[in-house]
Design a protein around this motif. Sequence first.
Motif, PDB file in Angstrom:
ATOM      1  N   ASP A  67      24.202  36.788  73.729  1.00 37.35           N
ATOM      2  CA  ASP A  67      25.623  36.642  74.017  1.00 37.35           C
ATOM      3  C   ASP A  67      25.833  36.000  75.382  1.00 37.35           C
ATOM      4  O   ASP A  67      25.260  36.448  76.380  1.00 37.35           O
ATOM      5  CB  ASP A  67      26.304  38.014  73.985  1.00 37.35           C
ATOM      6  CG  ASP A  67      27.807  37.907  74.090  1.00 37.35           C
ATOM      7  OD1 ASP A  67      28.328  37.930  75.227  1.00 37.35           O
ATOM      8  OD2 ASP A  67      28.465  37.773  73.051  1.00 37.35           O
ATOM      9  N   PRO A  68      26.642  34.936  75.464  1.00 40.46           N
ATOM     10  CA  PRO A  68      26.843  34.259  76.753  1.00 40.46           C
ATOM     11  C   PRO A  68      27.536  35.109  77.800  1.00 40.46           C
ATOM     12  O   PRO A  68      27.481  34.788  78.995  1.00 40.46           O
ATOM     13  CB  PRO A  68      27.701  33.041  76.371  1.00 40.46           C
ATOM     14  CG  PRO A  68      28.351  33.401  75.080  1.00 40.46           C
ATOM     15  CD  PRO A  68      27.384  34.284  74.362  1.00 40.46           C
ATOM     16  N   ASN A  69      28.199  36.198  77.385  1.00 38.90           N
ATOM     17  CA  ASN A  69      28.846  37.078  78.354  1.00 38.90           C
ATOM     18  C   ASN A  69      27.871  38.022  79.050  1.00 38.90           C
ATOM     19  O   ASN A  69      28.229  38.673  80.025  1.00 38.90           O
ATOM     20  CB  ASN A  69      29.941  37.910  77.661  1.00 38.90           C
ATOM     21  CG  ASN A  69      31.090  37.057  77.176  1.00 38.90           C
ATOM     22  OD1 ASN A  69      31.547  36.154  77.872  1.00 38.90           O
ATOM     23  ND2 ASN A  69      31.552  37.313  75.957  1.00 38.90           N
ATOM     24  N   THR A  70      26.654  38.122  78.529  1.00 40.10           N
ATOM     25  CA  THR A  70      25.652  38.954  79.180  1.00 40.10           C
ATOM     26  C   THR A  70      25.193  38.266  80.458  1.00 40.10           C
ATOM     27  O   THR A  70      24.868  37.081  80.443  1.00 40.10           O
ATOM     28  CB  THR A  70      24.444  39.175  78.249  1.00 40.10           C
ATOM     29  OG1 THR A  70      24.899  39.828  77.054  1.00 40.10           O
ATOM     30  CG2 THR A  70      23.384  40.026  78.919  1.00 40.10           C
ATOM     31  N   PRO A  71      25.191  38.963  81.591  1.00 36.58           N
ATOM     32  CA  PRO A  71      24.785  38.332  82.864  1.00 36.58           C
ATOM     33  C   PRO A  71      23.415  37.679  82.753  1.00 36.58           C
ATOM     34  O   PRO A  71      22.494  38.226  82.136  1.00 36.58           O
ATOM     35  CB  PRO A  71      24.772  39.517  83.844  1.00 36.58           C
ATOM     36  CG  PRO A  71      25.717  40.523  83.247  1.00 36.58           C
ATOM     37  CD  PRO A  71      25.581  40.381  81.764  1.00 36.58           C
ATOM     38  N   GLU A  72      23.287  36.512  83.345  1.00 34.07           N
ATOM     39  CA  GLU A  72      22.035  35.761  83.270  1.00 34.07           C
ATOM     40  C   GLU A  72      20.853  36.563  83.793  1.00 34.07           C
ATOM     41  O   GLU A  72      19.734  36.438  83.288  1.00 34.07           O
ATOM     42  CB  GLU A  72      22.165  34.447  84.050  1.00 34.07           C
ATOM     43  CG  GLU A  72      23.071  33.423  83.387  1.00 34.07           C
ATOM     44  CD  GLU A  72      22.562  32.980  82.015  1.00 34.07           C
ATOM     45  OE1 GLU A  72      21.328  32.888  81.844  1.00 34.07           O
ATOM     46  OE2 GLU A  72      23.390  32.752  81.124  1.00 34.07           O
ATOM     47  N   ASP A  73      21.072  37.373  84.814  1.00 32.41           N
ATOM     48  CA  ASP A  73      19.983  38.155  85.388  1.00 32.41           C
ATOM     49  C   ASP A  73      19.420  39.162  84.385  1.00 32.41           C
ATOM     50  O   ASP A  73      18.269  39.595  84.520  1.00 32.41           O
ATOM     51  CB  ASP A  73      20.463  38.904  86.633  1.00 32.41           C
ATOM     52  CG  ASP A  73      20.742  37.969  87.804  1.00 32.41           C
ATOM     53  OD1 ASP A  73      20.291  36.805  87.751  1.00 32.41           O
ATOM     54  OD2 ASP A  73      21.418  38.402  88.759  1.00 32.41           O
ATOM     55  N   LEU A 118      18.831  47.220  77.442  1.00 30.91           N
ATOM     56  CA  LEU A 118      20.051  47.025  76.658  1.00 30.91           C
ATOM     57  C   LEU A 118      21.229  47.712  77.330  1.00 30.91           C
ATOM     58  O   LEU A 118      22.310  47.125  77.474  1.00 30.91           O
ATOM     59  CB  LEU A 118      19.845  47.570  75.246  1.00 30.91           C
ATOM     60  CG  LEU A 118      21.035  47.492  74.289  1.00 30.91           C
ATOM     61  CD1 LEU A 118      21.430  46.042  74.032  1.00 30.91           C
ATOM     62  CD2 LEU A 118      20.724  48.197  72.971  1.00 30.91           C
ATOM     63  N   ARG A 119      21.027  48.940  77.744  1.00 26.91           N
ATOM     64  CA  ARG A 119      22.096  49.697  78.397  1.00 26.91           C
ATOM     65  C   ARG A 119      22.555  49.006  79.679  1.00 26.91           C
ATOM     66  O   ARG A 119      23.763  48.867  79.932  1.00 26.91           O
ATOM     67  CB  ARG A 119      21.592  51.103  78.708  1.00 26.91           C
ATOM     68  CG  ARG A 119      22.623  52.063  79.271  1.00 26.91           C
ATOM     69  CD  ARG A 119      22.010  53.454  79.337  1.00 26.91           C
ATOM     70  NE  ARG A 119      22.972  54.480  79.722  1.00 26.91           N
ATOM     71  CZ  ARG A 119      22.733  55.786  79.610  1.00 26.91           C
ATOM     72  NH1 ARG A 119      21.586  56.203  79.109  1.00 26.91           N
ATOM     73  NH2 ARG A 119      23.656  56.665  79.995  1.00 26.91           N
ATOM     74  N   LYS A 120      21.595  48.501  80.467  1.00 27.58           N
ATOM     75  CA  LYS A 120      21.952  47.834  81.718  1.00 27.58           C
ATOM     76  C   LYS A 120      22.700  46.531  81.456  1.00 27.58           C
ATOM     77  O   LYS A 120      23.709  46.240  82.118  1.00 27.58           O
ATOM     78  CB  LYS A 120      20.691  47.557  82.532  1.00 27.58           C
ATOM     79  CG  LYS A 120      20.964  46.959  83.897  1.00 27.58           C
ATOM     80  CD  LYS A 120      19.677  46.772  84.696  1.00 27.58           C
ATOM     81  CE  LYS A 120      19.978  46.167  86.076  1.00 27.58           C
ATOM     82  NZ  LYS A 120      18.730  45.908  86.839  1.00 27.58           N
ATOM     83  N   ALA A 121      22.233  45.738  80.482  1.00 27.89           N
ATOM     84  CA  ALA A 121      22.867  44.454  80.193  1.00 27.89           C
ATOM     85  C   ALA A 121      24.302  44.633  79.715  1.00 27.89           C
ATOM     86  O   ALA A 121      25.185  43.826  80.049  1.00 27.89           O
ATOM     87  CB  ALA A 121      22.056  43.701  79.142  1.00 27.89           C
ATOM     88  N   ILE A 122      24.541  45.691  78.963  1.00 27.73           N
ATOM     89  CA  ILE A 122      25.893  45.929  78.451  1.00 27.73           C
ATOM     90  C   ILE A 122      26.789  46.519  79.542  1.00 27.73           C
ATOM     91  O   ILE A 122      27.934  46.078  79.733  1.00 27.73           O
ATOM     92  CB  ILE A 122      25.844  46.859  77.230  1.00 27.73           C
ATOM     93  CG1 ILE A 122      25.129  46.157  76.070  1.00 27.73           C
ATOM     94  CG2 ILE A 122      27.256  47.276  76.804  1.00 27.73           C
ATOM     95  CD1 ILE A 122      24.826  47.068  74.899  1.00 27.73           C
ATOM     96  N   SER A 123      26.306  47.489  80.274  1.00 27.98           N
ATOM     97  CA  SER A 123      27.136  48.131  81.296  1.00 27.98           C
ATOM     98  C   SER A 123      27.482  47.170  82.429  1.00 27.98           C
ATOM     99  O   SER A 123      28.527  47.318  83.069  1.00 27.98           O
ATOM    100  CB  SER A 123      26.439  49.387  81.834  1.00 27.98           C
ATOM    101  OG  SER A 123      25.201  49.066  82.440  1.00 27.98           O
ATOM    102  N   GLU A 124      26.611  46.183  82.682  1.00 22.80           N
ATOM    103  CA  GLU A 124      26.891  45.198  83.723  1.00 22.80           C
ATOM    104  C   GLU A 124      28.131  44.373  83.401  1.00 22.80           C
ATOM    105  O   GLU A 124      28.734  43.775  84.295  1.00 22.80           O
ATOM    106  CB  GLU A 124      25.693  44.273  83.914  1.00 22.80           C
ATOM    107  CG  GLU A 124      24.519  44.873  84.670  1.00 22.80           C
ATOM    108  CD  GLU A 124      24.834  45.117  86.136  1.00 22.80           C
ATOM    109  OE1 GLU A 124      25.531  44.280  86.746  1.00 22.80           O
ATOM    110  OE2 GLU A 124      24.407  46.161  86.674  1.00 22.80           O
TER     111      GLU A 124
END
Length: 458
Positions: A284-290, A323-329
């Motif tokens: 998903d492009p909304n997920t931060p690149e980091d 997964l949890r970190k990518a979504i919560s970010e």
Amino acid sequence: MTRTTRRHILPLTGASAVVTALTLTVGPATAAPGPATADGLSSSVRADSSPPGPQPSPDASGSETPPGPSPTDTSPSPSPTPDDSTPSGSDDGGPPGAVAAVEQQQKEAGNLATDLDDKKADVPEDLVPSVDQLTGVLEAVNDTQTPPQERDGAVRSARQVDSALDAIADPETPAEVRDRLTALVPQVSAALDAANGSETPPESGALGLIVARTASVLGVVADQDTPPDVEASLVDGAENLLSAVQNGTPIGNEGAEAAADKGATAGPLEWKMLVSNGLETAGDPNTPEDERKGLAKSAHEGSETQPGDPEAQQKKLRLKRDLRKAISEQGLPNEPLGKAAELCTNSVFESVLDTTLADDLQALTPETWNNEGVRDFWKSREAANDSLDVIAQLQNDKLDNTALAIRRMIPRLAESLPVDDLYAQLGMRARDCLQAAARLDNDMGVESGTWLSEAQQV
């Protein structure tokens, strides 16, 4: 979920056939409203011959949102209060929202099957059998006995294949992109066919959802905007997962945790659901690149983990953490309570076993549902400031809808799916549940267990 039999294929001959099929499925009218629920919200057993209401519109997850009451509704409507809401049916007792939503869903499946068939002339010849296989699945799930949730999964996968075929046929698509898509399309079609052919009752719907989320990688490849290393991990992970679904093989420690935690889709499917959410979120492009690179790598590793791998549990925990970190970010979505509750409820309905939901929501649902048994919790739609209109398919195959209070619905769902499982089961849709919990606390002072605690940290 109940297995869809391929012997009862609904002919795709237009709305009249759909309406006829639905009328036969749902049965004769019963005009009297049902008893009040435990929430004090009135429910009604709706007539199945009532005219359909407005067509549903797509929601944020890509599936259709059931429409509201028919414009011809003349039933008395007392003003909603925090403890009261009126049913969304018409004065003759029928469920126009439920009928119209299923009719629209079946119509889209038929239109997609026709569109895919038309595109066979424009794609490489070796893709034609896969397109035929996919149209066969769409025709099979249009059987009137198919739970709507299973049909949703097939439609979502077919939409993504349909878009991929456009990219394959486009002469401006780079050759390497076309090759990757041409390799993935048959795998999506074969995996969806296997999911639809599952003989185990809960599996066909859950596997269909897993395929739909994994098929999102087709869009990542076609868009050509994803970093090459991330895309490579996503493609490899998708191929592994689709192959496992197609062949019915376990990954990770599936089967070793048959006694899954409460709220898990099913022990043998827990790994596949987790990996599919990792692939979808990393793409998903909304997920931060980091976060994308690490999550894509973790999802790929999870997809190729074999049963008995001594590092399986460590890989699983790493994937859940990433997964949890990518979504919560991404933070919480800016949705009001009603919309957040609607989106959250719909994602829980499609991800959590209906038998689990039936037990956990028994105190909230009408006696008619509890007595008959719910086959498929399907959709919810914001009905008022404090309630949702919920559509379910009962064990007798009738569709019914009822109003449920948000202030009780969200906390009960949070008990069914605690935050430790929330991200693994819902993926990016977990944000809607956290937002619903935050809004419910802010607007009504009602706490939703671990969802609220998590929302306060996001």
